[in-house]
Design a protein around this motif. Structure first.
Motif, short mmCIF file in Angstrom:
data_model
loop_
_atom_site.label_atom_id
_atom_site.label_comp_id
_atom_site.label_asym_id
_atom_site.label_seq_id
_atom_site.Cartn_x
_atom_site.Cartn_y
_atom_site.Cartn_z
N TYR A 59 27.85 -6.09 15.87
CA TYR A 59 28.79 -5.60 14.88
C TYR A 59 28.05 -5.24 13.60
O TYR A 59 27.09 -5.90 13.23
CB TYR A 59 29.84 -6.67 14.55
N PHE A 60 28.49 -4.23 12.93
CA PHE A 60 27.94 -3.89 11.63
C PHE A 60 29.10 -3.49 10.73
O PHE A 60 30.17 -3.13 11.19
CB PHE A 60 26.89 -2.78 11.71
N GLU A 61 28.85 -3.59 9.45
CA GLU A 61 29.91 -3.33 8.49
C GLU A 61 30.14 -1.84 8.34
O GLU A 61 29.20 -1.06 8.26
CB GLU A 61 29.54 -3.92 7.13
N ASN A 62 31.39 -1.49 8.27
CA ASN A 62 31.77 -0.13 7.95
C ASN A 62 32.44 -0.15 6.59
O ASN A 62 33.22 -1.06 6.28
CB ASN A 62 32.75 0.44 8.97
N TRP A 63 32.14 0.81 5.80
CA TRP A 63 32.75 0.89 4.49
C TRP A 63 33.57 2.16 4.40
O TRP A 63 33.29 3.15 5.08
CB TRP A 63 31.68 0.90 3.40
N LYS A 64 34.53 2.10 3.55
CA LYS A 64 35.34 3.29 3.34
C LYS A 64 34.47 4.38 2.72
O LYS A 64 33.61 4.10 1.90
CB LYS A 64 36.51 2.97 2.40
N ALA A 65 34.74 5.58 3.10
CA ALA A 65 33.95 6.69 2.58
C ALA A 65 34.28 6.98 1.12
O ALA A 65 33.46 7.54 0.39
CB ALA A 65 34.19 7.94 3.42
N ASP A 66 35.47 6.56 0.68
CA ASP A 66 35.87 6.87 -0.69
C ASP A 66 35.68 5.67 -1.63
O ASP A 66 36.41 5.53 -2.61
CB ASP A 66 37.33 7.34 -0.71
N ARG A 67 34.71 4.81 -1.34
CA ARG A 67 34.45 3.67 -2.24
C ARG A 67 33.89 4.19 -3.56
O ARG A 67 33.11 5.14 -3.59
CB ARG A 67 33.41 2.71 -1.64
N SER A 68 34.23 3.48 -4.60
CA SER A 68 33.72 3.88 -5.91
C SER A 68 32.36 3.23 -6.15
O SER A 68 31.95 2.30 -5.45
CB SER A 68 34.70 3.45 -7.01
N GLU A 69 31.65 3.74 -7.15
CA GLU A 69 30.35 3.17 -7.52
C GLU A 69 30.49 1.71 -7.92
O GLU A 69 29.63 0.88 -7.62
CB GLU A 69 29.74 3.98 -8.67
N ALA A 70 31.57 1.38 -8.60
CA ALA A 70 31.79 -0.01 -9.04
C ALA A 70 31.94 -0.94 -7.85
O ALA A 70 31.41 -2.06 -7.85
CB ALA A 70 33.02 -0.08 -9.95
#
Length: 152
Positions: A59-70
């Motif tokens: 398993y690996f982490e997926n992040w949302k494509a629209d994450r902000s820099e913060a």
């Protein structure tokens, strides 16, 4: 006896014997080839069994494509704090080991980085409990023998 080998003569005699038309010649050749192959197959299959590795799910982490820099930086800082916390705990264990063995262990630079990263939380991690003070035989003898308590 073993110094002068005539390999060519032996091979020519073998070839002459093979070329003679004999009954059941092809049956004997078939058996001569198939039997050793079956034996080798049996050894390779059953004598030394090979276990195939079981399939693994990684398993690996997926992040949302629209994450902000913060959000990205907050995640980095959280992972850095977690790593620093684990390193501080490991360093405290090494410090206790060095103290028990009487070895000088200087971790001041690493502690400085830990304090910069974790702040007040670093004090709770790096506090090392004082080992219980044990008296030596000479100290006990100097205090004198204590009378055992009376038993009922």
């Amino acid at each position: 006896m073993l110094k002068n080998w005539d390999v060519g003569g032996g091979l020519s005699d073998f070839w002459a014997y093979i070329r003679e038309p004999r009954p059941h010649r092809w049956t004997v050749w078939g058996l001569a080839i198939v039997l050793p192959l079956l034996i080798f197959y049996g050894f390779s299959k059953y004598l030394v069994p090979y276990e195939r590795p079981k399939p693994q799910i990684i398993y690996f982490e997926n992040w949302k494509a629209d994450r902000s820099e913060a959000e990205i930086r907050a995640d980095w800082v959280a992972r850095a704090k977690e790593t620093t916390r684990a390193n501080a705990k490991r360093r405290a264990e090494f410090q206790r080991l060095a103290d028990m063995m009487g070895v000088e262990y200087d971790a001041s630079e690493a502690e400085k980085v830990t304090r910069e990263t974790l702040g007040k939380e670093a004090d709770a991690i790096e506090k090392k409990p004082e080992p219980p003070k044990r008296s030596t035989l000479a100290e006990r003898a100097a205090r004198g023998a204590t009378a055992p308590a009376a038993q009922p």
